[in-house]
Scaffold this motif. Structure first.
Motif: not given
Length: 185
Positions: A68, A84, A87-88
């Protein structure tokens, strides 16, 4: 009834009956002990299996985090960077849950010691990861990529080493020793 007046047949049968009763009691005790060992062994095996699975999932999530940060560094679209970051954050939450569940399964002092080192490395990793994400988000992708290639890879390697050490710790021996102490006659 006098022992001298008893028949020979009865005198022989009395010790045989007594030995038979002792044999039955001994057999029942052995069966109970074997059943206890089986149930404790299954419990230990299940716990160990769950621990290994959780450690594998934690390792997998760290690999995802490493990917990521690289994706974030090379992304040019602000929407992709936001995705992202989401997502992290989701991955960090998943790791936190896995770590909390794993912490409940710790058995030995050595395991706890390795786990504490893991948590120290994890916290350092998160701090530097946030710094790298912020650098990438503010347009300093080169600095973020350098952090990802140096600091984060080094910390990730330490974390993977901790995970390997935790996988290699064998709680079955220590749990069996605790069981033996608890259930021994």
């Amino acid at each position: 009834m006098n022992f001298k007046n008893m028949s020979v047949k009865f005198k022989i049968m009395m010790p045989v009956a007594l030995i038979s009763i002792l044999l039955i009691i001994s057999s029942l005790t052995s069966i109970r002990i074997a059943n206890n060992m089986l149930s404790v062994g299954q419990k230990i095996s299940g716990n160990y299996s769950a621990s290994l699975t959780q450690l594998g999932e934690i390792s997998e999530k760290f690999e995802k985090l490493n990917g990521t940060i690289y994706k974030h560094c090379i992304a040019t679209d602000s929407e992709a960077k936001k995705q992202l970051v989401t997502e992290y954050e989701n991955t960090i939450n998943e790791i936190s849950k896995l770590i909390a569940n794993f912490k409940k399964t710790l058995d030995t002092g050595k395991e706890t010691e390795i786990f504490n080192k893991f948590q120290e490395n994890y916290n350092a990793y998160l701090t530097d990861y946030k710094t790298a994400i912020n650098a990438s988000a503010s347009g300093q992708g080169t600095i973020a990529a350098q952090m990802a290639n140096d600091t984060l890879i080094t910390q990730s390697a330490k974390i993977e080493d901790n995970i390997t050490q935790l996988q290699e710790t064998n709680p079955i021996f220590f749990s069996f020793a605790a069981w033996y102490t608890e259930y021994s006659l």
